[in-house]
Design a protein around this motif. Sequence first.
Motif, PDB file in Angstrom:
ATOM      1  N   THR A  26     -11.902   1.854  -0.079  1.00 45.68           N
ATOM      2  CA  THR A  26     -10.573   1.272   0.101  1.00 45.68           C
ATOM      3  C   THR A  26     -10.653  -0.065   0.812  1.00 45.68           C
ATOM      4  O   THR A  26     -10.049  -1.052   0.391  1.00 45.68           O
ATOM      5  N   SER A  29     -12.508  -2.780  -1.468  1.00 46.45           N
ATOM      6  CA  SER A  29     -12.071  -3.013  -2.848  1.00 46.45           C
ATOM      7  C   SER A  29     -11.564  -4.439  -3.023  1.00 46.45           C
ATOM      8  O   SER A  29     -10.912  -5.002  -2.151  1.00 46.45           O
ATOM      9  N   THR A  31      -9.732  -5.573  -5.795  1.00 48.09           N
ATOM     10  CA  THR A  31      -8.485  -5.726  -6.553  1.00 48.09           C
ATOM     11  C   THR A  31      -7.476  -4.684  -6.093  1.00 48.09           C
ATOM     12  O   THR A  31      -7.849  -3.640  -5.527  1.00 48.09           O
ATOM     13  N   ASP A  32      -6.219  -4.960  -6.348  1.00 44.18           N
ATOM     14  CA  ASP A  32      -5.163  -4.024  -5.971  1.00 44.18           C
ATOM     15  C   ASP A  32      -5.321  -2.673  -6.673  1.00 44.18           C
ATOM     16  O   ASP A  32      -5.081  -1.626  -6.070  1.00 44.18           O
ATOM     17  N   ASN A  33      -5.723  -2.696  -7.946  1.00 45.95           N
ATOM     18  CA  ASN A  33      -5.879  -1.441  -8.688  1.00 45.95           C
ATOM     19  C   ASN A  33      -6.981  -0.576  -8.099  1.00 45.95           C
ATOM     20  O   ASN A  33      -6.807   0.634  -7.921  1.00 45.95           O
ATOM     21  N   HIS A  35      -8.187  -0.779  -5.050  1.00 49.44           N
ATOM     22  CA  HIS A  35      -7.731  -0.383  -3.716  1.00 49.44           C
ATOM     23  C   HIS A  35      -6.795   0.824  -3.808  1.00 49.44           C
ATOM     24  O   HIS A  35      -6.924   1.778  -3.040  1.00 49.44           O
ATOM     25  N   SER A  36      -5.884   0.776  -4.741  1.00 50.18           N
ATOM     26  CA  SER A  36      -4.916   1.854  -4.914  1.00 50.18           C
ATOM     27  C   SER A  36      -5.597   3.177  -5.266  1.00 50.18           C
ATOM     28  O   SER A  36      -5.238   4.232  -4.734  1.00 50.18           O
ATOM     29  N   VAL A  37      -6.585   3.124  -6.163  1.00 55.09           N
ATOM     30  CA  VAL A  37      -7.299   4.341  -6.572  1.00 55.09           C
ATOM     31  C   VAL A  37      -8.071   4.930  -5.402  1.00 55.09           C
ATOM     32  O   VAL A  37      -8.003   6.138  -5.135  1.00 55.09           O
ATOM     33  N   SER A  39      -7.527   4.404  -2.202  1.00 51.80           N
ATOM     34  CA  SER A  39      -6.575   4.833  -1.180  1.00 51.80           C
ATOM     35  C   SER A  39      -5.967   6.191  -1.518  1.00 51.80           C
ATOM     36  O   SER A  39      -5.843   7.070  -0.660  1.00 51.80           O
ATOM     37  N   SER A  40      -5.617   6.374  -2.773  1.00 54.72           N
ATOM     38  CA  SER A  40      -5.072   7.655  -3.219  1.00 54.72           C
ATOM     39  C   SER A  40      -6.107   8.774  -3.087  1.00 54.72           C
ATOM     40  O   SER A  40      -5.794   9.876  -2.615  1.00 54.72           O
ATOM     41  N   ASN A  43      -6.460   9.685   0.584  1.00 50.14           N
ATOM     42  CA  ASN A  43      -5.367  10.541   1.043  1.00 50.14           C
ATOM     43  C   ASN A  43      -5.536  11.980   0.559  1.00 50.14           C
ATOM     44  O   ASN A  43      -5.309  12.932   1.327  1.00 50.14           O
TER      45      ASN A  43
END
Length: 85
Positions: A26, A29, A31-33, A35-37, A39-40, A43
């Motif tokens: 996280t 990363s 790119t936003d995509n 990072h999002s993966v 981060s999810s 969690n």
Amino acid sequence: MTDDKNLMENILLLEKGVCDLFLHGTIESSTDNVHSVFSSALNDALHMQDNVYDKMASKGWYPTEQVDQSKIASTRQKFSTQSMQ
């Protein structure tokens, strides 16, 4: 029972390692995509780790102890003094 405890300890250690990897993914990363993966996934792994810990604690397999309030105050004072320097 001992086998169950060992299994749960191993699962908890594995989950902690997975959380560490996902945390770094996280943070690093690009790119936003991505990072999002990560981060999810982090969690989800944290939630799973919390569930394993709760189960172990409920069976007495992860004992905790209360810390004396004077030790907490002393540590707080120590670090608050260091941050001012």
